[in-house]
Design a protein around this motif. Structure first.
Motif, PDB file in Angstrom:
ATOM      1  N   ARG A   6      -5.386  -4.893   7.886  1.00  0.00           N
ATOM      2  CA  ARG A   6      -5.251  -3.773   6.952  1.00  0.00           C
ATOM      3  C   ARG A   6      -6.302  -2.709   7.242  1.00  0.00           C
ATOM      4  N   VAL A   7      -5.860  -1.448   7.230  1.00  0.00           N
ATOM      5  CA  VAL A   7      -6.772  -0.317   7.383  1.00  0.00           C
ATOM      6  C   VAL A   7      -6.482   0.701   6.285  1.00  0.00           C
ATOM      7  N   ALA A   8      -7.436   1.580   6.077  1.00  0.00           N
ATOM      8  CA  ALA A   8      -7.282   2.642   5.084  1.00  0.00           C
ATOM      9  C   ALA A   8      -7.729   3.957   5.698  1.00  0.00           C
ATOM     10  N   LEU A   9      -7.021   5.003   5.345  1.00  0.00           N
ATOM     11  CA  LEU A   9      -7.381   6.359   5.749  1.00  0.00           C
ATOM     12  C   LEU A   9      -7.908   7.042   4.499  1.00  0.00           C
ATOM     13  N   ALA A  10      -9.145   7.532   4.578  1.00  0.00           N
ATOM     14  CA  ALA A  10      -9.754   8.155   3.410  1.00  0.00           C
ATOM     15  C   ALA A  10     -10.724   9.236   3.841  1.00  0.00           C
TER      16      ALA A  10
ATOM     17  N   ILE B  46       1.266   0.857   2.742  1.00  0.00           N
ATOM     18  CA  ILE B  46       1.225  -0.022   1.580  1.00  0.00           C
ATOM     19  C   ILE B  46       1.328   0.861   0.344  1.00  0.00           C
ATOM     20  N   ALA B  47       2.339   0.630  -0.441  1.00  0.00           N
ATOM     21  CA  ALA B  47       2.556   1.433  -1.649  1.00  0.00           C
ATOM     22  C   ALA B  47       1.613   0.950  -2.743  1.00  0.00           C
ATOM     23  N   ASP B  48       0.501   1.664  -2.903  1.00  0.00           N
ATOM     24  CA  ASP B  48      -0.486   1.328  -3.924  1.00  0.00           C
ATOM     25  C   ASP B  48      -1.142   2.628  -4.357  1.00  0.00           C
ATOM     26  N   GLU B  49      -0.952   2.990  -5.570  1.00  0.00           N
ATOM     27  CA  GLU B  49      -1.490   4.250  -6.066  1.00  0.00           C
ATOM     28  C   GLU B  49      -2.770   4.068  -6.876  1.00  0.00           C
ATOM     29  N   SER B  50      -3.471   2.929  -6.706  1.00  0.00           N
ATOM     30  CA  SER B  50      -4.679   2.690  -7.492  1.00  0.00           C
ATOM     31  C   SER B  50      -5.820   3.625  -7.102  1.00  0.00           C
ATOM     32  N   ASN B  51      -5.782   4.161  -5.880  1.00  0.00           N
ATOM     33  CA  ASN B  51      -6.815   5.090  -5.441  1.00  0.00           C
ATOM     34  C   ASN B  51      -6.139   6.271  -4.746  1.00  0.00           C
ATOM     35  N   PRO B  52      -6.049   7.416  -5.413  1.00  0.00           N
ATOM     36  CA  PRO B  52      -5.338   8.558  -4.831  1.00  0.00           C
ATOM     37  C   PRO B  52      -6.050   9.184  -3.632  1.00  0.00           C
ATOM     38  N   PHE B  53      -7.278   8.760  -3.346  1.00  0.00           N
ATOM     39  CA  PHE B  53      -8.046   9.329  -2.241  1.00  0.00           C
ATOM     40  C   PHE B  53      -7.995   8.467  -0.987  1.00  0.00           C
ATOM     41  N   MET B  54      -7.196   7.414  -1.035  1.00  0.00           N
ATOM     42  CA  MET B  54      -7.152   6.474   0.073  1.00  0.00           C
ATOM     43  C   MET B  54      -5.721   5.983   0.274  1.00  0.00           C
ATOM     44  N   HIS B  55      -5.259   6.002   1.532  1.00  0.00           N
ATOM     45  CA  HIS B  55      -3.951   5.446   1.880  1.00  0.00           C
ATOM     46  C   HIS B  55      -4.186   4.196   2.717  1.00  0.00           C
ATOM     47  N   GLU B  56      -3.513   3.106   2.350  1.00  0.00           N
ATOM     48  CA  GLU B  56      -3.676   1.849   3.076  1.00  0.00           C
ATOM     49  C   GLU B  56      -2.444   1.546   3.919  1.00  0.00           C
ATOM     50  N   TYR B  57      -2.711   0.855   5.031  1.00  0.00           N
ATOM     51  CA  TYR B  57      -1.654   0.502   5.983  1.00  0.00           C
ATOM     52  C   TYR B  57      -1.874  -0.913   6.495  1.00  0.00           C
ATOM     53  N   ASP B  58      -0.769  -1.607   6.753  1.00  0.00           N
ATOM     54  CA  ASP B  58      -0.817  -2.873   7.476  1.00  0.00           C
ATOM     55  C   ASP B  58      -0.597  -2.564   8.942  1.00  0.00           C
TER      56      ASP B  58
ATOM     57  N   MET C  91     -10.880   3.212   8.060  1.00  0.00           N
ATOM     58  CA  MET C  91     -11.679   2.068   7.642  1.00  0.00           C
ATOM     59  C   MET C  91     -10.855   0.787   7.695  1.00  0.00           C
ATOM     60  N   ALA C  92     -11.469  -0.283   8.204  1.00  0.00           N
ATOM     61  CA  ALA C  92     -10.862  -1.606   8.134  1.00  0.00           C
ATOM     62  C   ALA C  92     -11.119  -2.135   6.727  1.00  0.00           C
ATOM     63  N   VAL C  93     -10.164  -2.834   6.165  1.00  0.00           N
ATOM     64  CA  VAL C  93     -10.312  -3.421   4.835  1.00  0.00           C
ATOM     65  C   VAL C  93     -10.565  -4.909   5.040  1.00  0.00           C
ATOM     66  N   LEU C  94     -11.776  -5.351   4.672  1.00  0.00           N
ATOM     67  CA  LEU C  94     -12.182  -6.741   4.887  1.00  0.00           C
ATOM     68  C   LEU C  94     -12.234  -7.492   3.565  1.00  0.00           C
TER      69      LEU C  94
ATOM     70  N   GLU D 138       2.005  11.758   3.667  1.00  0.00           N
ATOM     71  CA  GLU D 138       2.482  10.633   2.851  1.00  0.00           C
ATOM     72  C   GLU D 138       2.737   9.379   3.691  1.00  0.00           C
ATOM     73  N   GLY D 139       2.200   9.358   4.906  1.00  0.00           N
ATOM     74  CA  GLY D 139       2.380   8.190   5.762  1.00  0.00           C
ATOM     75  C   GLY D 139       3.722   8.129   6.454  1.00  0.00           C
ATOM     76  N   GLU D 140       4.439   9.272   6.487  1.00  0.00           N
ATOM     77  CA  GLU D 140       5.780   9.271   7.065  1.00  0.00           C
ATOM     78  C   GLU D 140       5.789   8.986   8.567  1.00  0.00           C
ATOM     79  N   GLY D 141       4.662   9.136   9.250  1.00  0.00           N
ATOM     80  CA  GLY D 141       4.603   8.853  10.681  1.00  0.00           C
ATOM     81  C   GLY D 141       4.042   7.489  11.009  1.00  0.00           C
ATOM     82  N   ALA D 142       3.822   6.660  10.003  1.00  0.00           N
ATOM     83  CA  ALA D 142       3.168   5.362  10.196  1.00  0.00           C
ATOM     84  C   ALA D 142       3.910   4.451  11.169  1.00  0.00           C
ATOM     85  N   ALA D 143       5.211   4.342  11.039  1.00  0.00           N
ATOM     86  CA  ALA D 143       5.985   3.419  11.886  1.00  0.00           C
ATOM     87  C   ALA D 143       5.812   3.735  13.364  1.00  0.00           C
ATOM     88  N   ALA D 144       5.770   5.011  13.721  1.00  0.00           N
ATOM     89  CA  ALA D 144       5.603   5.399  15.124  1.00  0.00           C
ATOM     90  C   ALA D 144       4.240   4.988  15.667  1.00  0.00           C
TER      91      ALA D 144
END
Length: 185
Positions: free
Chosen positions: A101-105, A75-87, A110-113, A63-69
């Motif tokens: 911005r990047v996404a893990l899928a 980024i809290a966005d549930e529009s795509n359940p198969f992809m998690h986005e991060y700043d 993936m970089a988000v351009l 759930e991205g709980e290790g992102a800060a480290a």
């Protein structure tokens, strides 16, 4: 996206991927055993090995709980359940484009351009033909690294590939990065 693997299964996948990358062309892939030292631009450019990607993804957590480290903000966005986005804490450059911005899928980072055409990005990667190119979806890939290693009665197939795509849940965005996959047969 929830990862339903136990710690033991994750460890076996990482070890199997590591075994597949022991010799030959695998020497071109970099190994970084500390997820906090992973350079995101290097990962997006397909220059790490599969165990590095797997350890990075596991450090992020389901759930991205290790992102800060790792210097990321989920980024809290549930529009795509198969992809998690991060700043990212700082922008990175990918093929001459800057993004924060990047996404893990599905085994890929993936970089988000914004404001680019997927065909233009694919051309910069030397991808001549898209797997699919229509008004609904654009997908293109090029293998950066591939090995097959026999381990016992199984064959471990490792494919690291550059990927460019669009997704309907993110109109006007292009995803570009690297897929790190291992399967056995």
């Amino acid at each position: 996206m929830r990862f339903g693997f136990s710690t033991a299964v994750r460890s076996m996948v990482v070890m199997a991927a590591g075994a597949a990358l022991v010799a030959g062309a695998a020497e071109r892939q970099q190994r970084q055993s500390d997820p906090q030292k992973v350079d995101v631009a290097t990962m997006l450019a397909c220059r790490y090995d599969v165990p590095t990607y797997n350890e990075y993804a596991m450090a992020l957590g389901a759930e991205g709980e290790g992102a800060a480290a790792l210097g990321l903000t989920r980024i809290a966005d549930e529009s795509n359940p198969f992809m998690h986005e991060y700043d990212l804490a700082a922008p990175v450059e990918v093929l001459g484009y800057r993004t924060q911005r990047v996404a893990l899928a599905s085994g890929a980072l993936m970089a988000v351009l914004d404001n680019v055409k997927p065909q233009e990005v694919a051309h910069k990667l030397g991808i001549e033909e898209a797997l699919r190119d229509d008004s609904f979806k654009y997908m293109a890939m090029r293998v950066a690294h591939h090995t097959q290693e026999k381990v016992g009665s199984s064959t471990i197939n490792t494919v690291i590939s550059h990927e460019v795509s669009t997704v309907v849940t993110h109109p006007g965005k292009v995803l570009v990065g690297c897929s790190y996959r291992v399967n056995t047969f």
